[in-house]
Design a protein around this motif. Structure first.
Motif, PDB file in Angstrom:
ATOM      1  N   LYS A 245       2.702  38.461  10.313  1.00 11.14           N
ATOM      2  CA  LYS A 245       2.383  38.031   8.774  1.00 11.14           C
ATOM      3  C   LYS A 245       2.362  36.603   8.631  1.00 11.14           C
ATOM      4  CE  LYS A 245       5.200  41.984   7.408  1.00 11.14           C
ATOM      5  NZ  LYS A 245       6.137  42.445   6.478  1.00 11.14           N
TER       6      LYS A 245
ATOM      7  N   ASP B 259      -0.386  34.951   7.968  1.00  8.92           N
ATOM      8  CA  ASP B 259      -1.183  34.797   7.050  1.00  8.92           C
ATOM      9  C   ASP B 259      -0.378  34.184   5.628  1.00  8.92           C
ATOM     10  OD1 ASP B 259      -0.300  37.468   6.959  1.00  8.92           O
ATOM     11  OD2 ASP B 259      -1.472  37.844   5.219  1.00  8.92           O
ATOM     12  N   LEU B 260       0.930  34.671   5.930  1.00  9.70           N
ATOM     13  CA  LEU B 260       1.945  34.433   4.280  1.00  9.70           C
ATOM     14  C   LEU B 260       2.605  33.200   4.803  1.00  9.70           C
ATOM     15  CD1 LEU B 260       3.201  37.999   3.721  1.00  9.70           C
ATOM     16  CD2 LEU B 260       1.422  36.573   2.428  1.00  9.70           C
TER      17      LEU B 260
ATOM     18  N   ILE C 177      -0.016  36.037  14.746  1.00  8.34           N
ATOM     19  CA  ILE C 177      -0.949  37.132  14.409  1.00  8.34           C
ATOM     20  C   ILE C 177      -0.698  37.446  12.827  1.00  8.34           C
ATOM     21  CG2 ILE C 177      -0.972  37.786  16.814  1.00  8.34           C
ATOM     22  CD1 ILE C 177       0.561  40.369  15.388  1.00  8.34           C
ATOM     23  N   ASP C 178      -1.878  38.025  12.413  1.00  7.84           N
ATOM     24  CA  ASP C 178      -1.809  38.681  11.193  1.00  7.84           C
ATOM     25  C   ASP C 178      -2.209  40.261  11.537  1.00  7.84           C
ATOM     26  OD1 ASP C 178      -2.392  39.739   8.756  1.00  7.84           O
ATOM     27  OD2 ASP C 178      -3.656  38.482   8.098  1.00  7.84           O
ATOM     28  N   ALA C 179      -1.302  40.988  11.517  1.00  8.98           N
ATOM     29  CA  ALA C 179      -1.753  42.314  11.959  1.00  8.98           C
ATOM     30  C   ALA C 179      -2.299  43.210  10.831  1.00  8.98           C
ATOM     31  CB  ALA C 179      -0.263  43.228  12.457  1.00  8.98           C
ATOM     32  N   SER C 180      -2.163  42.700   9.583  1.00  8.77           N
ATOM     33  CA  SER C 180      -2.781  43.535   8.576  1.00  8.77           C
ATOM     34  C   SER C 180      -4.334  43.173   8.597  1.00  8.77           C
ATOM     35  CB  SER C 180      -2.176  43.466   7.061  1.00  8.77           C
ATOM     36  OG  SER C 180      -2.278  41.889   6.728  1.00  8.77           O
TER      37      SER C 180
ATOM     38  N   PRO D  61      12.890  46.608  10.891  1.00 14.87           N
ATOM     39  CA  PRO D  61      12.063  47.390  10.079  1.00 14.87           C
ATOM     40  C   PRO D  61      10.915  46.222   9.013  1.00 14.87           C
ATOM     41  CG  PRO D  61      14.147  48.441   9.956  1.00 14.87           C
ATOM     42  CD  PRO D  61      14.420  47.042  10.903  1.00 14.87           C
ATOM     43  N   ASN D  62      10.121  46.674   8.818  1.00 15.47           N
ATOM     44  CA  ASN D  62       9.238  46.163   7.845  1.00 15.47           C
ATOM     45  C   ASN D  62       8.440  44.754   8.522  1.00 15.47           C
ATOM     46  OD1 ASN D  62       8.345  46.121   5.177  1.00 15.47           O
ATOM     47  ND2 ASN D  62      10.219  47.276   4.838  1.00 15.47           N
ATOM     48  N   VAL D  63       8.750  44.541   9.758  1.00 14.71           N
ATOM     49  CA  VAL D  63       8.089  43.203  10.222  1.00 14.71           C
ATOM     50  C   VAL D  63       6.589  43.633  10.629  1.00 14.71           C
ATOM     51  CG1 VAL D  63       8.634  43.854  12.762  1.00 14.71           C
ATOM     52  CG2 VAL D  63       8.855  41.384  11.904  1.00 14.71           C
ATOM     53  N   GLY D  64       6.261  44.960  10.515  1.00 15.18           N
ATOM     54  CA  GLY D  64       4.837  45.311  10.951  1.00 15.18           C
ATOM     55  C   GLY D  64       4.493  46.026  11.999  1.00 15.18           C
ATOM     56  N   LYS D  65       5.468  46.467  12.476  1.00 15.38           N
ATOM     57  CA  LYS D  65       5.259  47.232  13.779  1.00 15.38           C
ATOM     58  C   LYS D  65       4.046  48.316  13.958  1.00 15.38           C
ATOM     59  CE  LYS D  65       9.412  48.641  14.062  1.00 15.38           C
ATOM     60  NZ  LYS D  65      10.009  47.984  13.052  1.00 15.38           N
ATOM     61  N   SER D  66       4.317  49.213  12.902  1.00 11.63           N
ATOM     62  CA  SER D  66       3.394  50.280  12.775  1.00 11.63           C
ATOM     63  C   SER D  66       1.999  49.782  12.587  1.00 11.63           C
ATOM     64  CB  SER D  66       3.786  51.067  11.624  1.00 11.63           C
ATOM     65  OG  SER D  66       5.195  51.509  11.641  1.00 11.63           O
ATOM     66  N   THR D  67       1.826  48.773  11.544  1.00  8.44           N
ATOM     67  CA  THR D  67       0.660  48.107  11.475  1.00  8.44           C
ATOM     68  C   THR D  67      -0.196  47.702  12.539  1.00  8.44           C
ATOM     69  OG1 THR D  67       1.292  47.470   9.179  1.00  8.44           O
ATOM     70  CG2 THR D  67      -0.666  46.290   9.809  1.00  8.44           C
TER      71      THR D  67
ATOM     72  N   THR E 217       4.400  54.435   9.175  1.00  7.16           N
ATOM     73  CA  THR E 217       5.108  53.296   8.733  1.00  7.16           C
ATOM     74  C   THR E 217       6.590  53.406   8.244  1.00  7.16           C
ATOM     75  OG1 THR E 217       3.984  53.521   6.495  1.00  7.16           O
ATOM     76  CG2 THR E 217       3.044  51.965   8.042  1.00  7.16           C
ATOM     77  N   GLY E 218       7.504  52.708   8.371  1.00  6.12           N
ATOM     78  CA  GLY E 218       8.651  52.943   7.907  1.00  6.12           C
ATOM     79  C   GLY E 218       9.448  53.780   8.857  1.00  6.12           C
TER      80      GLY E 218
HETATM   81  P1  G4P Z   1       7.437  48.275  10.183  1.00  3.04           P
HETATM   82  O1  G4P Z   1       6.432  49.490  11.153  1.00  3.04           O
HETATM   83  O2  G4P Z   1       7.750  47.146  11.268  1.00  3.04           O
HETATM   84  O3  G4P Z   1       8.370  48.769   9.324  1.00  3.04           O
HETATM   85  O4  G4P Z   1       6.392  47.469   9.299  1.00  3.04           O
HETATM   86  P2  G4P Z   1       5.025  48.166   8.776  1.00  3.04           P
HETATM   87  O5  G4P Z   1       3.968  48.171   9.710  1.00  3.04           O
HETATM   88  O6  G4P Z   1       5.264  49.444   7.849  1.00  3.04           O
HETATM   89  O7  G4P Z   1       4.483  46.861   7.722  1.00  3.04           O
HETATM   90  C1  G4P Z   1       5.546  46.383   6.519  1.00  3.04           C
HETATM   91  C2  G4P Z   1       4.617  45.864   5.584  1.00  3.04           C
HETATM   92  O8  G4P Z   1       4.230  44.467   5.958  1.00  3.04           O
HETATM   93  C3  G4P Z   1       3.089  46.783   5.072  1.00  3.04           C
HETATM   94  O9  G4P Z   1       2.980  46.576   4.007  1.00  3.04           O
HETATM   95  C4  G4P Z   1       2.317  46.248   5.891  1.00  3.04           C
HETATM   96  O10 G4P Z   1       0.849  46.302   5.387  1.00  3.04           O
HETATM   97  C5  G4P Z   1       2.729  44.798   5.875  1.00  3.04           C
HETATM   98  N1  G4P Z   1       2.224  43.852   6.778  1.00  3.04           N
HETATM   99  C6  G4P Z   1       2.201  44.055   8.232  1.00  3.04           C
HETATM  100  N2  G4P Z   1       1.834  43.175   8.925  1.00  3.04           N
HETATM  101  C7  G4P Z   1       1.149  41.975   7.790  1.00  3.04           C
HETATM  102  C8  G4P Z   1       0.601  40.860   7.970  1.00  3.04           C
HETATM  103  O11 G4P Z   1       0.259  40.386   9.144  1.00  3.04           O
HETATM  104  N3  G4P Z   1       0.361  40.169   6.907  1.00  3.04           N
HETATM  105  C9  G4P Z   1       0.735  40.770   5.767  1.00  3.04           C
HETATM  106  N4  G4P Z   1       0.412  39.834   4.554  1.00  3.04           N
HETATM  107  N5  G4P Z   1       1.371  41.964   5.574  1.00  3.04           N
HETATM  108  C10 G4P Z   1       1.336  42.847   6.774  1.00  3.04           C
HETATM  109  P3  G4P Z   1       2.733  47.798   2.777  1.00  3.04           P
HETATM  110  O12 G4P Z   1       2.468  49.139   3.487  1.00  3.04           O
HETATM  111  O13 G4P Z   1       2.209  47.116   1.544  1.00  3.04           O
HETATM  112  O14 G4P Z   1       4.267  47.971   2.490  1.00  3.04           O
HETATM  113  P4  G4P Z   1       5.237  47.584   1.375  1.00  3.04           P
HETATM  114  O15 G4P Z   1       4.507  46.006   0.812  1.00  3.04           O
HETATM  115  O16 G4P Z   1       5.156  48.227   0.441  1.00  3.04           O
HETATM  116  O17 G4P Z   1       6.532  47.183   2.127  1.00  3.04           O
END
Ligand code: G4P
Length: 290
Positions: free
Chosen positions: A59, A61-62, A85-88, A129-135, A148-149
């Motif tokens: 994340k 990017d944030l 990194i920015d996994a999304s 949780p929520n740190v972006g592992k699944s993404t 996710t989750g």
């Molecule tokens: P987890 O498996 O570790 O639990 O995390 P997961 O991949 O579900 O990611 C949690 C939320 O974080 C997701 O948002 C995902 O899109 C977001 N995310 C993951 N990586 C990045 C990144 O690099 N940058 C940004 N900006 N966001 C990222 P979501 O699906 O929208 O869920 P939520 O917003 O409702 O929690």
């Protein structure tokens, strides 16, 4: 999804990771670049038990880019390789296999010296949780794999995901718990969205957020919400609430008698902060460590 961690969950999560560690060459520890300390498991050293490790500040990017660079320098001083990194969107995700192989270079060279053909290196993603592992797993796999989750204790049959030709990844991540007994950690994780409002009161979290932002990112807060008057004293509760009310008024969160609907205002503050609408914000810096 919010996981309520109990001692039983932690024991199970730990046992699961330790089983997975037997199968892999390297652990990929995912942290939230905005809160690298609060998003870190308090027992990670003990749990990973000397496994080679790559730290990923996700994340990014944030987060404030300069602060993220300082964190990477700080991790390097402690002897850890890291990457932001920015996994999304996938930014710098393609550097992960390169870094991983660089970290395992000696092991690979030894295999080659013995005349062996090195097999792909095997990795496991771990993090709270929520740190972006699944993404990240989905991004590395190039398709949707990880739900996710994820929760500890719900293990399906494990499979290896190919990441290019030289790396493989376990398709289920290792789920760790945060240091939630520390209230400050809880608030920071709530502010970034890792802990949901069901656990902490939304107005309390927004109060904490406004106080942090007023101290470190007043210009961003003021610009986003059209504020003109910073709190005169950060330790004065009434002054922080006054700023929350100013935001509420700007956004039309009013109830009878012209009073501000603080709950609604809190929702707006947190939603926009988490979406990155206030700009790139880091809540922890290695400079403030003592
Ligand atoms: P987890 O498996 O570790 O639990 O995390 P997961 O991949 O579900 O990611 C949690 C939320 O974080 C997701 O948002 C995902 O899109 C977001 N995310 C993951 N990586 C990045 C990144 O690099 N940058 C940004 N900006 N966001 C990222 P979501 O699906 O929208 O869920 P939520 O917003 O409702 O929690």
């Amino acid at each position: 999804m919010t996981i309520q961690w109990f001692p039983g969950h932690m024991t199970r999560a730990r046992r699961e990771i330790q089983e997975k560690l037997k199968l892999i060459d390297i652990a990929i520890e995912l942290l939230d670049a905005r809160v690298p300390l609060s998003s870190r498991n308090p027992m990670v050293e003990e749990i990973l038990h000397g496994k080679p490790r790559l730290i990923l500040l996700n994340k990014a990017d944030l987060a404030d880019a300069r602060t993220t660079d300082k964190w990477m320098a700080n991790f390097a001083e402690q002897g850890y390789a890291s990457l932001s990194i920015d996994a999304s969107t996938g930014t710098r995700v393609n550097e992960i296999p390169i870094k991983v192989r660089a970290l395992l270079h000696e092991k690979i060279s030894r295999q080659v010296a013995k005349g062996m053909t090195p097999r792909p290196v095997r990795g496991l993603i771990v993090g709270i949780p929520n740190v972006g592992k699944s993404t990240l797993i989905n991004r590395l796999a190039g398709r949707n794999i990880a739900a996710t989750g994820d929760r500890p204790g719900v293990t399906k049959g494990q499979q290896w995901i190919k990441v290019g030709t030289e790396m493989e990844l376990l398709d289920t991540p290792g789920i760790l718990w945060p240091k939630f007994e520390d209230q400050l950690v809880g608030f920071k994780l709530a502010m970034t969205g890792a802990i949901r409002e069901q656990v902490l009161n939304i107005e309390d979290v927004a109060y904490f957020a406004v106080k942090e932002l007023a101290q470190y990112y007043w210009d961003a807060l003021a610009e986003r919400f059209g504020l003109t008057e910073p709190p005169s004293d950060l330790e004065n509760n009434l002054e922080i609430v006054r700023v929350m009310e100013d935001i509420g008024r700007k956004r039309g969160c009013l109830i009878s008698g012209g009073r501000v609907d603080l709950e609604k205002a809190s929702g707006i503050i947190l939603r926009e902060l988490r979406a990155g609408n206030l700009g790139r914000i880091s809540l922890e810096s290695p400079e403030f460590l003592v």
